[in-house]
Design a protein around this motif. Structure first.
Motif, PDB file in Angstrom:
ATOM      1  N   ARG A  36       7.244   9.818   4.707  1.00 27.02           N
ATOM      2  CA  ARG A  36       7.101  11.252   4.464  1.00 27.02           C
ATOM      3  C   ARG A  36       7.562  11.650   3.057  1.00 27.02           C
ATOM      4  NH1 ARG A  36       9.473  12.131   9.082  1.00 27.02           N
ATOM      5  NH2 ARG A  36       8.258  12.519  10.965  1.00 27.02           N
ATOM      6  N   ASN A  94       0.844  -1.189   0.000  1.00 29.93           N
ATOM      7  CA  ASN A  94       0.000   0.000   0.000  1.00 29.93           C
ATOM      8  C   ASN A  94       0.880   1.240   0.000  1.00 29.93           C
ATOM      9  OD1 ASN A  94      -1.554   2.194   0.763  1.00 29.93           O
ATOM     10  ND2 ASN A  94      -3.020   0.907   1.863  1.00 29.93           N
ATOM     11  N   ALA A  95       0.942   1.892  -1.167  1.00 28.39           N
ATOM     12  CA  ALA A  95       1.826   3.043  -1.314  1.00 28.39           C
ATOM     13  C   ALA A  95       1.378   4.203  -0.437  1.00 28.39           C
ATOM     14  CB  ALA A  95       1.871   3.481  -2.779  1.00 28.39           C
ATOM     15  N   VAL A  96       0.109   4.252  -0.122  1.00 27.04           N
ATOM     16  CA  VAL A  96      -0.395   5.345   0.710  1.00 27.04           C
ATOM     17  C   VAL A  96       0.209   5.256   2.110  1.00 27.04           C
ATOM     18  CG1 VAL A  96      -2.436   6.343   1.775  1.00 27.04           C
ATOM     19  CG2 VAL A  96      -2.546   5.520  -0.577  1.00 27.04           C
ATOM     20  N   ALA A  97       0.125   4.068   2.703  1.00 29.30           N
ATOM     21  CA  ALA A  97       0.674   3.887   4.047  1.00 29.30           C
ATOM     22  C   ALA A  97       2.186   4.096   4.030  1.00 29.30           C
ATOM     23  CB  ALA A  97       0.338   2.501   4.554  1.00 29.30           C
ATOM     24  N   ASN A 123       6.520  10.226  -5.953  1.00 26.23           N
ATOM     25  CA  ASN A 123       5.715  10.660  -7.101  1.00 26.23           C
ATOM     26  C   ASN A 123       6.180  12.038  -7.538  1.00 26.23           C
ATOM     27  OD1 ASN A 123       2.571   9.442  -5.715  1.00 26.23           O
ATOM     28  ND2 ASN A 123       4.155   8.416  -6.890  1.00 26.23           N
ATOM     29  N   SER A 156       3.937   5.890   2.003  1.00 26.43           N
ATOM     30  CA  SER A 156       4.260   7.309   1.822  1.00 26.43           C
ATOM     31  C   SER A 156       4.091   8.074   3.126  1.00 26.43           C
ATOM     32  CB  SER A 156       3.349   7.930   0.769  1.00 26.43           C
ATOM     33  OG  SER A 156       3.607   7.356  -0.487  1.00 26.43           O
ATOM     34  N   LEU A 157       3.070   7.704   3.865  1.00 24.04           N
ATOM     35  CA  LEU A 157       2.809   8.433   5.106  1.00 24.04           C
ATOM     36  C   LEU A 157       3.985   8.294   6.062  1.00 24.04           C
ATOM     37  CD1 LEU A 157       0.910  10.131   6.779  1.00 24.04           C
ATOM     38  CD2 LEU A 157      -0.080   8.028   7.690  1.00 24.04           C
ATOM     39  N   VAL A 193       7.703  25.443  -1.428  1.00 24.25           N
ATOM     40  CA  VAL A 193       7.278  24.263  -0.692  1.00 24.25           C
ATOM     41  C   VAL A 193       7.853  22.978  -1.285  1.00 24.25           C
ATOM     42  CG1 VAL A 193       5.240  22.944  -0.031  1.00 24.25           C
ATOM     43  CG2 VAL A 193       5.129  25.434  -0.113  1.00 24.25           C
ATOM     44  N   LEU A 215       0.118  19.176  -4.630  1.00 24.42           N
ATOM     45  CA  LEU A 215       0.718  19.492  -3.331  1.00 24.42           C
ATOM     46  C   LEU A 215       0.001  18.742  -2.215  1.00 24.42           C
ATOM     47  CD1 LEU A 215       1.286  23.329  -3.818  1.00 24.42           C
ATOM     48  CD2 LEU A 215       2.949  21.485  -4.016  1.00 24.42           C
ATOM     49  N   GLU A 216      -1.311  18.654  -2.294  1.00 27.08           N
ATOM     50  CA  GLU A 216      -2.055  17.906  -1.281  1.00 27.08           C
ATOM     51  C   GLU A 216      -1.698  16.425  -1.324  1.00 27.08           C
ATOM     52  OE1 GLU A 216      -6.188  18.629  -1.891  1.00 27.08           O
ATOM     53  OE2 GLU A 216      -6.111  20.644  -1.026  1.00 27.08           O
ATOM     54  N   LEU A 217      -1.480  15.950  -2.531  1.00 23.84           N
ATOM     55  CA  LEU A 217      -1.121  14.542  -2.679  1.00 23.84           C
ATOM     56  C   LEU A 217       0.315  14.307  -2.241  1.00 23.84           C
ATOM     57  CD1 LEU A 217      -2.723  13.759  -6.154  1.00 23.84           C
ATOM     58  CD2 LEU A 217      -3.434  12.857  -3.942  1.00 23.84           C
ATOM     59  N   ARG A 218       0.991  15.372  -1.896  1.00 23.87           N
ATOM     60  CA  ARG A 218       2.372  15.309  -1.413  1.00 23.87           C
ATOM     61  C   ARG A 218       3.334  14.718  -2.440  1.00 23.87           C
ATOM     62  NH1 ARG A 218       0.155  18.399   1.715  1.00 23.87           N
ATOM     63  NH2 ARG A 218       0.588  18.506   3.963  1.00 23.87           N
ATOM     64  N   THR A 273       6.570  10.409  -1.294  1.00 24.01           N
ATOM     65  CA  THR A 273       5.717   9.532  -2.091  1.00 24.01           C
ATOM     66  C   THR A 273       6.444   8.862  -3.260  1.00 24.01           C
ATOM     67  OG1 THR A 273       5.131  11.445  -3.439  1.00 24.01           O
ATOM     68  CG2 THR A 273       3.659  10.905  -1.606  1.00 24.01           C
TER      69      THR A 273
END
Lengths: 346, 346
Positions: free
Chosen positions: B70, B61-64, B74, B66-67, B150, B125-128, B72
């Motif tokens: 810190r 799970n790339a989301v977890a 991407n 990435s979190l 940023v 930016l929100e998607l980091r 992504t």
DNA sequence: TTGAAAGCGCTAACAC
DNA sequence: GTGTTAGCGCTTTCAA
């Protein structure tokens, strides 16, 4: 100064919901509620949070949000070939429909390489996109079916026949009939087709050509010249047609690209379009609209195709039990300058 | 059966690292290590984990990930206009360079609307995203500068002059000089320019035209006809040029699109290209390569532009302190069929 | 080489 | 209306 900003960025983390909460003097729940514009927040807190967020340059972290919500609100679009302008307009429709429904659209591409396509799709799955649209995919059926077991998928630009996948297609058979009827209506009888081989929709266009000819009692005049949807394929096909014994008075090329190649062959042969030979394309690409070409062609509702596809995946994202469907849209005739009645005999 | 799969999907969550760990009889740390192919895992555990993951259809799970990391991996690409085929090839370069360095490329678009562009950037930016490439952006400078504070940003297709942004551009001045020198070398003296107005690179191309004319002692023959990079702009410009008192023997259109419009005007005027008038474009788009058009033009190394841009952002993602730079690439001449020596006088 | 534990930034109950 | 708490699925110390 400019040096210091760079250094600052390196050192400073992006502000989190906690930073905002502290600054606004509330708990992070309140901040979360404000960020998601939930109703149950006092106007005082709301103002404090808004101000603090503004001052800090806070931006919600979609990654964290996605993790806890177990969904990303992202729909991935795998475009097999970004060079194919056909998909640009499809993407417009896709975008608009997604935005309407609160989803983001993330595009990836496979560069017409089935392997790269598969890995692009795989990335989308790892990123936990909520749904996927395949635009012009050439992946093997099993690969698509496997993904479709995990996530809602819709396909455009390739007429897949997979039970778990929504498919949105233009009615190519009907489009070809429209084209041939236009030519016949103009008085043509010798209408030849430059074929599209194994290209998407080529088989349906060929069948449409055949049946329209037959319906007009011109079955004996049917002539299908091999082609492959490329400019040079169209060029070669037209040359063979023009050198043949009975020269057709009209040529229906299976797509605009090959029609442009055919146009070139006709002119090279010293003939005029449309006086000596009428010419039709299919797709109504930007090419056809160039005044230097001004090609009569068949328009596919590309925008609408994209819209439909996005609607289909979002529908199944939100109701996971629903079955996938096949959506067929109607093409239409666009008359420009390459078609006219045949020259009267003698 | 097909109904049951749909229902299953609805009910069953995607397997997590814990499911794999349980099945393999190890802790989730070990699974994590195997998934990231870390060395310190016994071959027995590795085999067990691999098998369990396979059986479960586990996908990281790339989301977890990435979190917690810190980041992504991407890189977001904001393409102002996907209809502009120019960017397709740039995207190829972008993709290849990103893949080489272990990054994913995520494309969004602003549909040539500066507001939509800004919101697309905001989404990134929100998607980091770890970095952003702006392709042909028309956003206000401050918006870009703010984002650049940023996150690392590179721009292509628009010659931004912002300190915090890497910029990759073709040397348009030099390209125009190449074009004019080609025409002058053929023997032309009356070389007119169809201008690109405020389009990207238009000013540099105009300056290049001027300086090449001056360098050849043809300053008196300079003639700049207004244009706007569109087909109809090129058409109108050429018409004015041909109706003028002293008809130019060569026309340099600021881009291929307007050159095609000009080509149409020349032919409509009953003149031949290149016998009566030579014609040049700029960009070497697919249009120019069509045999029906076969336009002499200037090639921009689009692929390389994309590659450079991606390299630039990744460089600054990995070393946040580094300063952004300006990268200038060299164009080259592509001779096709629309240029030839002028007709001898008399 | 392995496991336990802490925590990434956020949302979603739930209690107050 | 607001705060507290418990995770989301993973990586990353740190000990063992």
């Amino acid at each position: 100064m400019s040096r210091s900003t760079a250094v600052e960025r390196a050192g400073r983390r992006a502000p989190t919901i906690i930073d905002v909460a502290r600054r606004a003097g509330v708990s992070k729940s309140v901040v979360s509620r404000v960020m998601r514009s939930e109703a149950s927040v006092s106007s005082v807190s709301r103002a404090a949070v808004t101000a603090a967020a503004e001052e800090l340059g806070y931006r919600a972290n979609a990654v964290a949000r996605s993790l806890v919500q177990r969904r990303t609100y992202n729909v991935g679009v795998m475009v097999s070939d970004l060079h194919n302008i056909f998909f640009a307009e499809v993407l417009d429709g896709l975008y608009a429909a997604a935005a309407d429904r609160g989803y983001r659209t993330l595009i990836t591409t496979g560069n017409r390489d089935p392997l790269a396509e598969a890995s692009a799709l795989e990335q989308l799955l790892e990123l936990r996109a909520d749904g996927v649209v395949l635009a012009g995919s050439r992946m093997p059926d099993e690969a698509i079916a496997a993904a479709a077991r995990v996530i809602p998928i819709a396909a455009v630009g390739s007429d897949l026949r997979l039970s778990g996948v929504d498919v949105v297609v233009d009615d190519d058979h009907k489009g070809a009939v429209l084209a041939v009827e236009h030519l016949i209506g103009l008085g043509h009888r010798d209408v030849a087709l430059i074929d599209g081989g194994k290209g998407a929709g080529a088989a349906e266009r060929r069948a449409g050509y055949r049946s329209a000819m037959a319906a007009a009692g011109l079955g004996a005049h049917v002539r299908v010249e091999p082609g492959d949807f490329t400019e040079s394929g169209g060029y070669e096909g037209a040359r063979r047609l023009l050198n043949g014994l009975r020269r057709p008075t009209a040529i229906f090329a299976s797509n605009d690209q090959s029609a442009v190649g055919a146009l070139n062959a006709v002119i090279e042969a010293g003939l005029n379009v449309p006086e000596d030979v009428s010419l039709m394309g299919y797709d109504n690409t930007a090419l056809a609209a160039l005044r230097h070409i001004s090609l009569t062609t068949i328009h596919q509702p590309r925008n609408q195709i994209g819209e439909m596809a996005m609607r289909a995946v979002v529908r199944r994202i939100e109701k996971p039990g629903l079955a996938a469907r096949r959506h067929v849209l109607a093409p239409k005739l666009v008359v420009r300058s390459t078609t006219a009645p045949p020259r009267p005999i003698g």
